[in-house]
Design an enzyme around this catalytic site. Structure first.
Site, mmCIF file in Angstrom:
data_model
loop_
_atom_site.group_PDB
_atom_site.id
_atom_site.type_symbol
_atom_site.label_atom_id
_atom_site.label_comp_id
_atom_site.label_asym_id
_atom_site.label_seq_id
_atom_site.Cartn_x
_atom_site.Cartn_y
_atom_site.Cartn_z
ATOM 1 N N HIS A 161 0.834 -1.204 0.000
ATOM 2 C CA HIS A 161 0.000 0.000 0.000
ATOM 3 C C HIS A 161 0.868 1.252 0.000
ATOM 4 C CE1 HIS A 161 -3.488 2.538 1.335
ATOM 5 N NE2 HIS A 161 -2.481 3.250 1.823
ATOM 6 N N GLU A 162 1.901 1.255 0.825
ATOM 7 C CA GLU A 162 2.779 2.417 0.912
ATOM 8 C C GLU A 162 3.538 2.639 -0.398
ATOM 9 O OE1 GLU A 162 2.669 4.551 3.209
ATOM 10 O OE2 GLU A 162 1.360 3.394 4.514
ATOM 11 N N HIS B 293 1.423 4.532 -2.785
ATOM 12 C CA HIS B 293 1.389 5.989 -2.634
ATOM 13 C C HIS B 293 2.551 6.648 -3.376
ATOM 14 C CE1 HIS B 293 -2.035 6.701 -0.142
ATOM 15 N NE2 HIS B 293 -1.601 5.977 0.874
ATOM 16 N N GLU C 222 -6.230 6.866 -1.162
ATOM 17 C CA GLU C 222 -6.135 5.705 -0.280
ATOM 18 C C GLU C 222 -6.714 4.468 -0.952
ATOM 19 O OE1 GLU C 222 -4.508 5.474 2.339
ATOM 20 O OE2 GLU C 222 -4.227 7.511 3.065
#
Length: 289
Positions: free
Chosen positions: A131-132, A135, A190
């Site tokens: 997930h990071e 970003h 997100e």
């Protein structure tokens, strides 16, 4: 650090710390970056340079696990193979603090807190880091820094009618440092990072059901003693329960869904590593004689 849960950069912010001054960058470090940086033409390189300086400052002011530490060994085992992922060069470190958090920066720096590694197994950590990375890949971290730069630096200099700021004052740079800590990703960003995480797990042959499991852990934490604090911090972000459901729906659609059983969590130094350390110490002692 104060004993309270700080939930992942996934949930509310790129930088979140309980025991830090608002200004994470020194005026000297920020000043070097501020000169000649254009707020209107803020590039990936500009964002990476700013992030690199901020992470260096954070590393200097937080307990970083050494290479022989069990947390570092585990993180390297899991993510060392992904040091270059989707064209992005990444570097990983562990902060030896009990807060439950992780964040990524525009320069590819990924920092994981020991508290997070204490509650998530390997697959769940992979989902979180995926997930990071999302970003960074989606330029969310770059856009967040750019927005802060424009708001805190350019607005003060609007009267100059200049699109380029040659030199920023120490107070302007301090505002940027403070605002960077409080920056939040949008719900859309997100959600897109969630999708990236699922795809990252699937592409690399990991258990995609760990994505749902990771969000359930966060949901359970939000219903605990720190629920009021976490509810406030997550107000601008998707609900963890919904995000867990979304991951489940994707896994079901792909024919991959099954109830995830959390694996053993072990952050200790492996026996082989301990033996190697002792051998190295003996050799060093022998040379000194």
């Amino acid at each position: 650090m104060k004993k309270r849960f700080i939930v992942l950069g996934i949930l509310f912010m790129t930088f979140s710390f309980t025991k830090m001054n608002a200004q994470i960058l020194s005026d000297k470090a920020m000043g070097a970056l501020g000169k000649g940086v254009s707020g209107f033409t803020f590039s990936d390189a500009d964002a990476a340079a700013l992030a690199k300086e901020s992470v260096a400052d954070l590393d200097a002011n937080n307990p970083v696990a050494g290479p022989a530490d069990g947390y570092s060994i585990r993180l390297n085992r899991l993510f060392g193979k992904h040091a270059s992922s989707d064209g992005i060069n990444l570097n990983y470190k562990v902060y030896l603090v009990k807060d439950i958090n992780a964040f990524a920066c525009a320069d590819g720096s990924v920092r994981v807190f020991a508290g997070l590694m204490d509650v998530m197994d390997d697959n769940e950590l992979l989902a979180v880091i995926g997930h990071e990375i999302g970003h960074v890949f989606n330029h969310d971290t770059r856009d967040a820094i750019k927005a802060v730069y424009k708001k805190e630096a350019l607005l003060d200099a609007a009267s100059s009618q200049s699109a380029k700021i040659e030199t920023l004052s120490g107070s302007q740079l301090a505002k940027i440092g403070s605002a960077m800590i409080d920056s939040k990703h949008s719900r859309k960003q997100e959600s897109q990072a969630d999708e990236f995480s699922y795809d990252f797990m699937k592409k690399n042959g990991y258990d995609v059901n760990a994505v749902e499991s990771a969000f359930k852990i966060l949901q359970n934490l939000s219903e605990g003693a720190e629920s009021s604090f976490m509810t406030k911090m997550m107000s601008s972000h998707p609900d963890s329960g919904k995000r867990a459901d979304d991951a489940k729906k994707r896994a079901t659609k792909d024919g991959l869904y099954k109830v995830y059983a959390q694996q053993k969590i072990d952050n200790s130094v492996p026996v082989k590593a301990k033996a190697a350390t002792k051998t190295t110490a003996k050799k060093t002692a022998a040379k000194k004689k």
